[in-house]
Enzyme design. Structure first.
Site, mmCIF file in Angstrom:
data_model
loop_
_atom_site.group_PDB
_atom_site.id
_atom_site.type_symbol
_atom_site.label_atom_id
_atom_site.label_comp_id
_atom_site.label_asym_id
_atom_site.label_seq_id
_atom_site.Cartn_x
_atom_site.Cartn_y
_atom_site.Cartn_z
ATOM 1 N N TYR A 135 0.857 -1.194 0.000
ATOM 2 C CA TYR A 135 0.000 0.000 0.000
ATOM 3 C C TYR A 135 0.888 1.237 0.000
ATOM 4 C CZ TYR A 135 -3.854 3.149 0.781
ATOM 5 O OH TYR A 135 -4.771 4.156 0.615
ATOM 6 N N GLN A 196 -10.849 -0.057 0.813
ATOM 7 C CA GLN A 196 -11.252 -0.923 -0.300
ATOM 8 C C GLN A 196 -10.047 -1.572 -0.972
ATOM 9 O OE1 GLN A 196 -11.792 2.319 -0.024
ATOM 10 N NE2 GLN A 196 -11.361 3.437 -1.904
ATOM 11 N N ASN A 219 -3.560 5.945 5.993
ATOM 12 C CA ASN A 219 -4.290 6.738 6.984
ATOM 13 C C ASN A 219 -5.026 5.825 7.966
ATOM 14 O OD1 ASN A 219 -6.605 5.821 5.656
ATOM 15 N ND2 ASN A 219 -6.953 7.753 4.580
ATOM 16 N N SER A 242 5.069 9.034 14.264
ATOM 17 C CA SER A 242 6.522 8.997 14.167
ATOM 18 C C SER A 242 7.160 9.562 15.431
ATOM 19 C CB SER A 242 6.984 9.803 12.956
ATOM 20 O OG SER A 242 8.352 9.577 12.704
ATOM 21 N N GLN A 264 11.022 15.054 12.677
ATOM 22 C CA GLN A 264 9.940 14.117 12.965
ATOM 23 C C GLN A 264 8.663 14.853 13.362
ATOM 24 O OE1 GLN A 264 10.314 10.747 12.159
ATOM 25 N NE2 GLN A 264 12.046 11.880 11.310
ATOM 26 N N HIS A 267 5.970 15.600 10.689
ATOM 27 C CA HIS A 267 5.103 14.562 10.106
ATOM 28 C C HIS A 267 3.637 14.850 10.385
ATOM 29 C CE1 HIS A 267 7.561 11.529 8.183
ATOM 30 N NE2 HIS A 267 8.443 11.609 9.157
ATOM 31 N N GLU A 332 11.170 4.821 18.242
ATOM 32 C CA GLU A 332 11.294 4.412 16.841
ATOM 33 C C GLU A 332 12.679 4.788 16.314
ATOM 34 O OE1 GLU A 332 8.996 5.288 12.585
ATOM 35 O OE2 GLU A 332 8.784 6.689 14.261
ATOM 36 N N HIS A 333 13.059 6.051 16.481
ATOM 37 C CA HIS A 333 14.371 6.553 16.042
ATOM 38 C C HIS A 333 15.138 7.066 17.264
ATOM 39 C CE1 HIS A 333 11.541 7.522 12.616
ATOM 40 N NE2 HIS A 333 12.420 6.775 11.996
ATOM 41 N N ASP A 366 15.744 7.808 6.824
ATOM 42 C CA ASP A 366 14.439 7.841 6.176
ATOM 43 C C ASP A 366 14.538 7.605 4.674
ATOM 44 O OD1 ASP A 366 12.895 8.248 8.413
ATOM 45 O OD2 ASP A 366 12.842 10.431 8.214
ATOM 46 N N GLU A 420 -0.681 -37.318 28.457
ATOM 47 C CA GLU A 420 -1.680 -36.317 28.077
ATOM 48 C C GLU A 420 -3.005 -36.963 27.655
ATOM 49 O OE1 GLU A 420 0.132 -33.891 25.049
ATOM 50 O OE2 GLU A 420 1.542 -32.961 26.450
#
Length: 434
Positions: A135, A196, A219, A242, A264, A267, A332-333, A366, A420
């Site tokens: 995506y 979709q 999104n 981020s 960052q 963003h 994250e960073h 990045d 068992e």
């Protein structure tokens, strides 16, 4: 400190731990209204295939289309986008792609096996996924770097077919995104987006093939759809806002650090930028740089909102304490802007990516350093890893018992299975006992 927008915290304060938790708190709870809408879209696409995808594409992207064939972009369009790029952009894309490829080549998992004394062979077989969906956001958010970061590791892994989906609002395509798809080796591209597109990739339609895994950012509707189709297909991760955490010893130019925080924060308003230092005067200097540099930033209002809501300058007693806080945050960073980043890195256990030394801006990661920019967020670096070639490969166990091995293993399995109360298990193993 100057009258800057960013919070100032001190690790020696008795309420620091509580203040830090409040700073890090991120409400990722599902919006039930969005979830219901996405569930309806998923069900519609699953039941009605191409017709549903066409309807949503006409509705959300203002496209005038009548057949599903119009949704696929021909490979010639990708090549044309690449051929028409200005030289500087083409060279930058190609340079980034080469570095990402070189790094990804080091990550490939290999099959292995070993033979025991009785002739039994045990091992692991590595196979690539058959088909993967990528995506890519469209419209204002055009990220060719994301195409490279997701597609190249998949191709290195040996994925049989890579299907990219990208929305084209009002029929507008982004040349850089299509060019990146071309040089990364994407096999097919469909001009669809939103929940979709995720549904089409997960369930398949008459025109769009179903995939084994869906990767790539999107999104809230895309993220929710990925979460809801997980199990039908694999997904890369559920990404939060981020984040950047900088640890600095006070010797890096303050403007550099302020801009690293901005990188960052720009963003979105929920992004998080934090600086930790054992030098109080340096924190004051960075606060002054923030005030001075912010008015001239193109995305000044977004940066301002991010820094005021979720940013912080944190004073610590020493760098060891800074490392402890970094491990608590699991960012994250993580930039280690210090004299001896290797020594400090030894103390770091949890981070998506670590940027070592004063000259290593997070922004390089990045785009073009080589390691993947798809990283765990919201503290998930405690248990999760960057996207890599291994995310597009499967591991299968191999077991080949010799007659002697079946005899010895069968006796062990028999005892455990009867313990068992699984008699068929026991008898199946016992048939092979001499």
């Amino acid at each position: 400190m100057p009258n800057t927008i960013i919070k100032k915290l001190d690790a020696s304060h008795p309420d620091f731990d509580q203040q830090l938790q409040q700073l890090l708190a991120w409400d990722a709870s599902d919006d039930l209204d969005i979830q219901q809408r996405v569930l309806a879209i998923l069900a519609d696409v699953r039941s009605n295939g191409d017709a549903a995808v066409i309807n949503y594409t006409k509705r959300f992207d203002q496209r005038q289309i009548s057949t599903a064939d119009e949704l696929e972009l021909p490979n010639a369009a990708l090549k044309a986008a690449w051929d028409a790029l200005p030289m500087a952009q083409a060279e930058a894309l190609q340079g980034a792609a080469a570095r990402i490829l070189a790094y990804a080549e080091q990550q490939k998992l290999q099959s292995w096996q070993y033979t025991e004394a009785d002739g039994t062979v045990l091992g692991q077989k590595i196979t690539p996924l058959d088909r993967v969906g990528l995506y890519v956001p469209g419209g204002k958010a055009a990220y060719p770097s994301s195409v490279l970061m997701n597609a190249i590791p998949a191709k290195v892994a040996g994925v049989g077919e890579l299907i990219m989906v990208v929305p084209t609002p009002n029929g507008e395509t982004n040349a850089l995104v299509l060019a990146a798809a071309y040089i990364a080796g994407v096999d097919r591209v469909f001009s669809i987006g939103g929940a979709q597109a995720v549904a089409a990739l997960a369930y398949g339609t008459e025109t769009i093939p179903a995939v084994a895994k869906i990767v790539g950012p999107g999104n809230i509707y895309v993220a929710t759809a990925k979460k809801l189709v997980f199990g039908q297909v694999g997904i890369d991760m559920i990404a939060g806002p981020s984040e950047i955490l900088v640890i600095c010893d006070g010797k890096t130019p303050p403007d550099w650090i302020a801009m690293d925080l901005f990188s960052q924060a720009e963003h979105d308003e929920n992004a998080q930028a934090i600086l930790i230092s054992d030098d109080g005067d340096f924190l004051i200097a960075v606060a002054a740089s923030i005030d001075a540099l912010l008015p001239d930033m193109e995305r000044a209002e977004i940066i301002r909102a991010s820094l005021s809501a979720r940013g912080a300058l944190i004073k610590v007693a020493n760098l060891a304490e800074a490392a402890d806080i970094a491990n608590q945050i699991a960012p994250e960073h993580l930039e280690l802007s210090v004299a001896n980043p290797d020594a400090l890195c030894e103390k770091i256990r949890h981070a998506g990516a670590i940027f070592m030394g004063r000259h290593t801006a997070e922004a390089l990661g990045d785009y073009c350093a080589g390691p993947n920019h798809v990283l765990p967020t919201s503290g998930t670096a405690r248990f999760s890893s960057p996207l890599g070639v291994y995310d597009f490969q499967k591991r299968t166990s191999l077991i080949n018992c010799s007659a002697q091995g079946a005899d010895s293993l069968g006796k062990i399995a028999s005892v455990l299975a009867r313990g068992e109360s699984l008699t068929a298990h026991a008898r199946s193993a016992e048939y092979r006992i001499k």
